[in-house]
Design an enzyme around this catalytic site. Sequence first.
Site, PDB file in Angstrom:
ATOM      1  N   ALA A 136       0.839  -1.201   0.000  1.00 48.17           N
ATOM      2  CA  ALA A 136       0.000   0.000   0.000  1.00 48.17           C
ATOM      3  C   ALA A 136       0.874   1.251   0.000  1.00 48.17           C
ATOM      4  CB  ALA A 136      -0.939  -0.008   1.216  1.00 48.17           C
TER       5      ALA A 136
ATOM      6  N   GLN B 299      -4.156 -11.290 -47.261  1.00 45.26           N
ATOM      7  CA  GLN B 299      -2.859 -10.671 -46.996  1.00 45.26           C
ATOM      8  C   GLN B 299      -2.903  -9.692 -45.823  1.00 45.26           C
ATOM      9  OE1 GLN B 299      -1.133  -7.625 -49.679  1.00 45.26           O
ATOM     10  NE2 GLN B 299       0.553  -9.066 -49.972  1.00 45.26           N
TER      11      GLN B 299
ATOM     12  N   GLY C 158       0.353   9.171  -7.213  1.00 44.76           N
ATOM     13  CA  GLY C 158       0.651   7.763  -7.444  1.00 44.76           C
ATOM     14  C   GLY C 158       2.084   7.412  -7.132  1.00 44.76           C
ATOM     15  N   SER C 159       2.965   7.602  -8.118  1.00 46.04           N
ATOM     16  CA  SER C 159       4.360   7.189  -7.960  1.00 46.04           C
ATOM     17  C   SER C 159       5.219   8.227  -7.242  1.00 46.04           C
ATOM     18  CB  SER C 159       4.971   6.890  -9.336  1.00 46.04           C
ATOM     19  OG  SER C 159       4.284   5.829  -9.959  1.00 46.04           O
TER      20      SER C 159
ATOM     21  N   THR D 242       0.364   3.895  -3.047  1.00 43.15           N
ATOM     22  CA  THR D 242      -0.347   4.946  -3.785  1.00 43.15           C
ATOM     23  C   THR D 242      -1.425   5.608  -2.934  1.00 43.15           C
ATOM     24  OG1 THR D 242       0.028   3.797  -5.869  1.00 43.15           O
ATOM     25  CG2 THR D 242      -1.740   5.414  -5.835  1.00 43.15           C
ATOM     26  N   GLU D 243      -1.518   6.933  -3.077  1.00 45.98           N
ATOM     27  CA  GLU D 243      -2.508   7.709  -2.336  1.00 45.98           C
ATOM     28  C   GLU D 243      -3.400   8.488  -3.290  1.00 45.98           C
ATOM     29  OE1 GLU D 243       0.114   8.351   1.735  1.00 45.98           O
ATOM     30  OE2 GLU D 243      -0.380  10.109   0.512  1.00 45.98           O
ATOM     31  N   PRO D 244      -4.571   8.932  -2.831  1.00 47.97           N
ATOM     32  CA  PRO D 244      -5.453   9.713  -3.702  1.00 47.97           C
ATOM     33  C   PRO D 244      -4.785  10.978  -4.243  1.00 47.97           C
ATOM     34  CG  PRO D 244      -6.655   8.960  -1.774  1.00 47.97           C
ATOM     35  CD  PRO D 244      -5.216   8.616  -1.532  1.00 47.97           C
TER      36      PRO D 244
ATOM     37  N   GLU E  42       9.320  -5.570  -9.534  1.00 48.72           N
ATOM     38  CA  GLU E  42       7.920  -5.407  -9.940  1.00 48.72           C
ATOM     39  C   GLU E  42       7.821  -5.129 -11.434  1.00 48.72           C
ATOM     40  OE1 GLU E  42       3.992  -2.592  -9.014  1.00 48.72           O
ATOM     41  OE2 GLU E  42       5.903  -2.161  -8.021  1.00 48.72           O
TER      42      GLU E  42
ATOM     43  N   GLY F 246     -12.933  -9.662 -34.971  1.00 48.08           N
ATOM     44  CA  GLY F 246     -14.135  -8.942 -35.390  1.00 48.08           C
ATOM     45  C   GLY F 246     -15.160  -8.886 -34.277  1.00 48.08           C
TER      46      GLY F 246
END
Length: 378
Positions: free
Chosen positions: A125, A278, A132-133, A127-129, A241, A338
Amino acid sequence: MANPFYTGEHEAFREVMRRFVAREIEPYAHQWDEDGEFPRELYAKASAIGLLGLGFPEEYGGIAADQFMKIVASQELAQAGAGGVSSSLMSHTIGSPPIARAARPEVKARVLPEVLAGKKISALAITEPSGGSDVANLRTRARREGDHYVVSGEKTFITSGMRADYLTVAVRTGGEGSGGVSLLLIEGNTPGLSRTKLKKMGWWASDTATLHFDECRVPVENLIGEEGQGFKIIMQNFNSERMGMAASCTAYARVCLDEAVAYAKERKTFGKPIAQHQVIRHKIVDMAQKVAASQAMLEMLAWRLGHGESPVAEICMMKNQATQTMAHCASEAVQIFGGAGFMRGVKVERIYREVKVNAIGGGTEEIMKDLASRQMGL
């Protein structure tokens, strides 16, 4: 031609992994995605084949493993095309290394055997609001009161956040900047901890949460490493990671390639299989070229890491190379399928939904480029 990086031991483990994925994950991947979770029993099954213990100390139930054994594990898990299962099942590979590396001996002995046996779940844990990094500027605080730290703040986008028994949490114990960051092991039943489940674009089978810490009291002995040294320990976690993510993304790209080839040989338009058109053949060759290049780069970096190097710039570039390859191959595979590729329940649709989380998690493409450029002296 045999790949020189893999020994008989690697290939034997690959077969074990392949059977495990085919038996325990692939038949249920779609339903688990729809359910938004997978059974906790899968952790114990993964432990039984040695998957959870790879690279952890043997004294706690771990198994010695080089970079290529970890690549085998990541890439065979990816064969199910179920990123949500892989990310939560293996969340201990980012949550527990700081414990194995820097926690007190009694904490290691209490926590690691349970996690590696699949009895308890470990998560990271950071990352915070508010960011992030940008670890150096995190806001979750832990103040010392006697023989406890009192933790208040929030973490978000936490993989395995809803049901983790052990949380490795980055907190601010000191002043501003990286020197004020520490790591604490916080148990999932700690009073004051609450969790909110998050809904996502992909990885539906992985529980992802926002964690709320309201004056949570954490024993001082749960400090991982020294106070103020958390930033350094977190940075040590990132190379592993990102290599793991790169291995998985390259494998997901290969799954898309294989699925597209099989479908193109079977699906007919204008009186012949679409593989004979092709435009489809060229799409498939472009996919194969990108997968081969990514795999070669990955294996060369694994070799360098195994020989004591720390090629941080190249690892950052590798993560981007792998996620871009996955994005290209997932998009082209859906295009080849498709309308069938737009339907839930097929691997290429599931992988297509999971492209972006890989390009964001562990450091966005933009952050990877910035880190690589700094390592290059720019």
